[in-house]
Each structure stands twice: as structure tokens, then as C-alpha cells.
Design a protein around this motif. Structure first.
Motif, PDB file in Angstrom:
ATOM      1  N   THR A  23     -24.720  11.686  32.533  1.00 26.95           N
ATOM      2  CA  THR A  23     -23.982  10.527  33.033  1.00 26.95           C
ATOM      3  C   THR A  23     -22.472  10.653  32.845  1.00 26.95           C
ATOM      4  OG1 THR A  23     -25.847   9.037  32.760  1.00 26.95           O
ATOM      5  CG2 THR A  23     -23.656   8.045  32.781  1.00 26.95           C
ATOM      6  N   PRO A  24     -21.962  11.008  31.639  1.00 28.48           N
ATOM      7  CA  PRO A  24     -20.498  11.124  31.491  1.00 28.48           C
ATOM      8  C   PRO A  24     -19.894  12.153  32.426  1.00 28.48           C
ATOM      9  CG  PRO A  24     -21.584  11.065  29.356  1.00 28.48           C
ATOM     10  CD  PRO A  24     -22.662  11.259  30.374  1.00 28.48           C
ATOM     11  N   LEU A  25     -20.605  13.298  32.609  1.00 25.31           N
ATOM     12  CA  LEU A  25     -20.087  14.348  33.477  1.00 25.31           C
ATOM     13  C   LEU A  25     -20.033  13.880  34.922  1.00 25.31           C
ATOM     14  CD1 LEU A  25     -19.191  17.248  34.066  1.00 25.31           C
ATOM     15  CD2 LEU A  25     -21.613  17.888  34.183  1.00 25.31           C
ATOM     16  N   LEU A  26     -21.104  13.235  35.375  1.00 30.00           N
ATOM     17  CA  LEU A  26     -21.139  12.758  36.751  1.00 30.00           C
ATOM     18  C   LEU A  26     -20.079  11.711  37.006  1.00 30.00           C
ATOM     19  CD1 LEU A  26     -25.003  12.459  37.281  1.00 30.00           C
ATOM     20  CD2 LEU A  26     -23.498  14.295  38.028  1.00 30.00           C
ATOM     21  N   HIS A  27     -19.889  10.840  36.041  1.00 31.70           N
ATOM     22  CA  HIS A  27     -18.888   9.778  36.218  1.00 31.70           C
ATOM     23  C   HIS A  27     -17.488  10.356  36.291  1.00 31.70           C
ATOM     24  CE1 HIS A  27     -16.661   6.058  35.630  1.00 31.70           C
ATOM     25  NE2 HIS A  27     -17.776   5.427  35.949  1.00 31.70           N
ATOM     26  N   SER A  28     -17.249  11.473  35.600  1.00 32.83           N
ATOM     27  CA  SER A  28     -15.924  12.090  35.645  1.00 32.83           C
ATOM     28  C   SER A  28     -15.689  12.843  36.945  1.00 32.83           C
ATOM     29  CB  SER A  28     -15.753  13.052  34.455  1.00 32.83           C
ATOM     30  OG  SER A  28     -16.668  14.129  34.569  1.00 32.83           O
ATOM     31  N   LEU A  29     -16.766  13.232  37.629  1.00 30.60           N
ATOM     32  CA  LEU A  29     -16.614  13.966  38.880  1.00 30.60           C
ATOM     33  C   LEU A  29     -16.160  13.074  40.021  1.00 30.60           C
ATOM     34  CD1 LEU A  29     -19.808  16.221  38.805  1.00 30.60           C
ATOM     35  CD2 LEU A  29     -17.438  16.932  38.420  1.00 30.60           C
ATOM     36  N   LEU A  48     -25.518  -6.912  39.373  1.00 31.50           N
ATOM     37  CA  LEU A  48     -24.799  -7.082  38.110  1.00 31.50           C
ATOM     38  C   LEU A  48     -25.098  -5.944  37.155  1.00 31.50           C
ATOM     39  CD1 LEU A  48     -22.909  -9.018  36.599  1.00 31.50           C
ATOM     40  CD2 LEU A  48     -24.932 -10.110  35.626  1.00 31.50           C
ATOM     41  N   PHE A  49     -26.354  -5.520  37.101  1.00 26.38           N
ATOM     42  CA  PHE A  49     -26.726  -4.416  36.214  1.00 26.38           C
ATOM     43  C   PHE A  49     -26.133  -3.109  36.723  1.00 26.38           C
ATOM     44  CE2 PHE A  49     -29.917  -1.332  34.491  1.00 26.38           C
ATOM     45  CZ  PHE A  49     -29.561  -1.491  33.158  1.00 26.38           C
ATOM     46  N   ARG A  50     -26.081  -2.943  38.041  1.00 26.89           N
ATOM     47  CA  ARG A  50     -25.463  -1.747  38.610  1.00 26.89           C
ATOM     48  C   ARG A  50     -23.982  -1.684  38.250  1.00 26.89           C
ATOM     49  NH1 ARG A  50     -26.492  -2.646  43.626  1.00 26.89           N
ATOM     50  NH2 ARG A  50     -28.510  -1.592  43.630  1.00 26.89           N
ATOM     51  N   LYS A  51     -23.348  -2.863  38.269  1.00 26.17           N
ATOM     52  CA  LYS A  51     -21.932  -2.909  37.899  1.00 26.17           C
ATOM     53  C   LYS A  51     -21.748  -2.611  36.425  1.00 26.17           C
ATOM     54  CE  LYS A  51     -17.809  -5.647  38.797  1.00 26.17           C
ATOM     55  NZ  LYS A  51     -17.268  -6.871  39.416  1.00 26.17           N
ATOM     56  N   PHE A  52     -22.699  -3.071  35.596  1.00 28.41           N
ATOM     57  CA  PHE A  52     -22.637  -2.796  34.166  1.00 28.41           C
ATOM     58  C   PHE A  52     -22.715  -1.300  33.901  1.00 28.41           C
ATOM     59  CE2 PHE A  52     -24.877  -2.105  30.130  1.00 28.41           C
ATOM     60  CZ  PHE A  52     -24.002  -2.733  29.250  1.00 28.41           C
ATOM     61  N   LEU A  53     -23.613  -0.610  34.591  1.00 30.31           N
ATOM     62  CA  LEU A  53     -23.733   0.838  34.414  1.00 30.31           C
ATOM     63  C   LEU A  53     -22.527   1.574  34.985  1.00 30.31           C
ATOM     64  CD1 LEU A  53     -27.506   1.448  35.235  1.00 30.31           C
ATOM     65  CD2 LEU A  53     -26.414   1.282  32.999  1.00 30.31           C
ATOM     66  N   GLY A  54     -21.832   0.933  35.931  1.00 28.78           N
ATOM     67  CA  GLY A  54     -20.670   1.578  36.539  1.00 28.78           C
ATOM     68  C   GLY A  54     -19.397   1.462  35.730  1.00 28.78           C
ATOM     69  N   TRP A  57     -17.516   4.208  30.736  1.00 26.34           N
ATOM     70  CA  TRP A  57     -17.932   4.198  29.333  1.00 26.34           C
ATOM     71  C   TRP A  57     -17.104   5.134  28.476  1.00 26.34           C
ATOM     72  CZ3 TRP A  57     -20.666   0.357  27.598  1.00 26.34           C
ATOM     73  CH2 TRP A  57     -21.453  -0.368  28.504  1.00 26.34           C
ATOM     74  N   GLY A  58     -16.401   6.072  29.101  1.00 26.75           N
ATOM     75  CA  GLY A  58     -15.488   6.925  28.332  1.00 26.75           C
ATOM     76  C   GLY A  58     -14.373   6.115  27.696  1.00 26.75           C
ATOM     77  N   ILE A  59     -13.841   5.141  28.470  1.00 25.10           N
ATOM     78  CA  ILE A  59     -12.801   4.266  27.933  1.00 25.10           C
ATOM     79  C   ILE A  59     -13.365   3.393  26.821  1.00 25.10           C
ATOM     80  CG2 ILE A  59     -11.283   2.331  28.499  1.00 25.10           C
ATOM     81  CD1 ILE A  59     -10.861   3.530  31.222  1.00 25.10           C
TER      82      ILE A  59
END
Length: 208
Positions: A23-29, A48-54, A57-59
């Protein structure tokens, strides 16, 4: 569609628990990688849950690390000093509350700021007026706080947040709502006035 093709291929190939570790790697891409992953793997997920996962999380992790370091510093600084033994535990409580508020605010659609920022600005001005009327003095001698439910609150800090929010609306979206402000000099003039008013009220606070 062509831009997202490599991502969709990658997502569909990781439908097992290993995906969570990526997840962290994909989010950084790509900024939309994590929300897109959720929509592909769990199409019926509540928005709402989709937005929560979006959330980035690195910050969030960086914030938690900084808070932890600050609490540790307070714990060491208060060691053996009478009256300061519980300061670090108070910081833990307020930090936890702050994180919950931060996560809650991050789930709010930013477009609500178009209306909420004006209310925050009016409330901030009202708070600064209350300082003049019923302000209390802290140990530093500054009369910059008001007492709310047994807790001292400093309205000037809320005025900073409200000022930043309302200026973003003035310079970014106001011309769409009120066409007269399509002229940049009018937006600059209004922004200047809205900045000077709370700034002057704060500067008048004694011993700031």
C-alpha cells in the motif's frame, strides 16, 4: 485509460493479503493509486471508507513520530520537577484527541470550506472580541485567552486557521460566486482588509 492500464494490471495481480504490504509503495506511485485499488478490489465499498483509505498515511505516520518525540522530550524535561510530573500524560491525551480531529476533518469534502470558512472567520472575529471583553490572563501576563468550560482557549490561533481558509476562497473561488470580484485588484483589496482586521485585534492584545 492507457495511463491507468499498468496500475490496473498490477492491482488485479495482487488480490491476496500481500497487497496490504504494498500500500505505501502504490500510494507513492500515483496520488489515486490507493483509492483506485479499493474501487477495483472492493467495488461496493462505501465512499467514506474509500476516502479514509485514501488518506496519505505517510504524512500521518510522520505526524505520529513527531508527536511521540515531543512527548518523550516533555517526559525527560519534567523529570524531577515538582508540578510537572503529569505534563507528558496530558500531552498524550491532547495528542490523541488532535489525531482524531485531524482524521475526522480529512474525511470532510473540502468543498464545504467554501461556506464553512466564512463561518470560521466570523467566529474567529467573535472570539477576538470576547478576549477584549472577558479575556483572562495567563502566567506570562498576556490577556489573550478566554475561559470555555474550565479550559483556556486562545482565539488568535483559530483566527490564523480561519484567515488562511477564507483567503484561499477569496483568491480562488470568490469570482465564480460574485462576478464583480473577477478583477484581481478587488480580490487583493478584500483579502487585505480581511487580513488586517484580525491582525490589528491580535496586535492590540497586551504582552503578546
Amino acid at each position: 485509460a492507457k495511463t491507468l492500464f499498468p496500475y490496473t494490471t498490477l492491482f488485479r495481480s495482487f488480490t491476496h493479503p500481500t497487497l496490504s504490504s504494498l500500500t505505501p509503495l502504490l500510494h507513492s506511485l500515483h496520488p489515486q493509486v490507493l483509492p483506485l485499488t479499493c474501487s477495483l478490489l472492493l467495488p461496493d465499498m462505501p465512499p467514506l471508507f474509500r476516502k479514509f483509505l485514501g488518506i496519505n498515511w505517510g504524512i500521518v505516520v510522520n505526524i505520529v513520530v513527531l508527536i511521540t518525540f515531543g512527548i518523550y522530550a516533555i517526559y525527560n524535561a519534567a523529570d524531577g520537577r515538582p508540578g510537572f510530573e503529569n505534563k507528558w500524560s496530558q500531552q498524550v491525551v491532547w495528542s490523541a484527541l488532535g489525531l482524531l480531529v485531524m482524521l475526522g476533518v480529512s474525511l470532510v469534502d473540502y468543498r464545504w470550506l467554501r461556506w464553512g470558512s466564512w463561518l470560521m472567520y466570523v467566529a474567529a472575529i467573535g472570539g477576538l472580541l470576547l478576549v477584549k471583553a472577558i479575556g483572562v490572563t495567563q502566567n506570562s501576563g498576556a490577556r489573550s485567552w478566554i475561559l470555555v468550560g474550565g479550559i483556556t482557549v486562545q482565539p488568535s490561533q483559530f483566527a490564523i486557521l480561519a484567515g488562511i481558509s477564507v483567503l484561499a476562497i477569496v483568491f480562488g473561488d470568490l469570482q465564480r460566486v460574485a462576478p464583480i470580484f473577477r478583477y484581481p485588484f478587488l480580490r487583493i483589496l478584500l483579502g487585505g482588509i480581511m487580513t488586517v482586521v484580525p491582525m490589528g485585534m491580535i496586535l492590540k492584545e497586551p504582552d503578546l
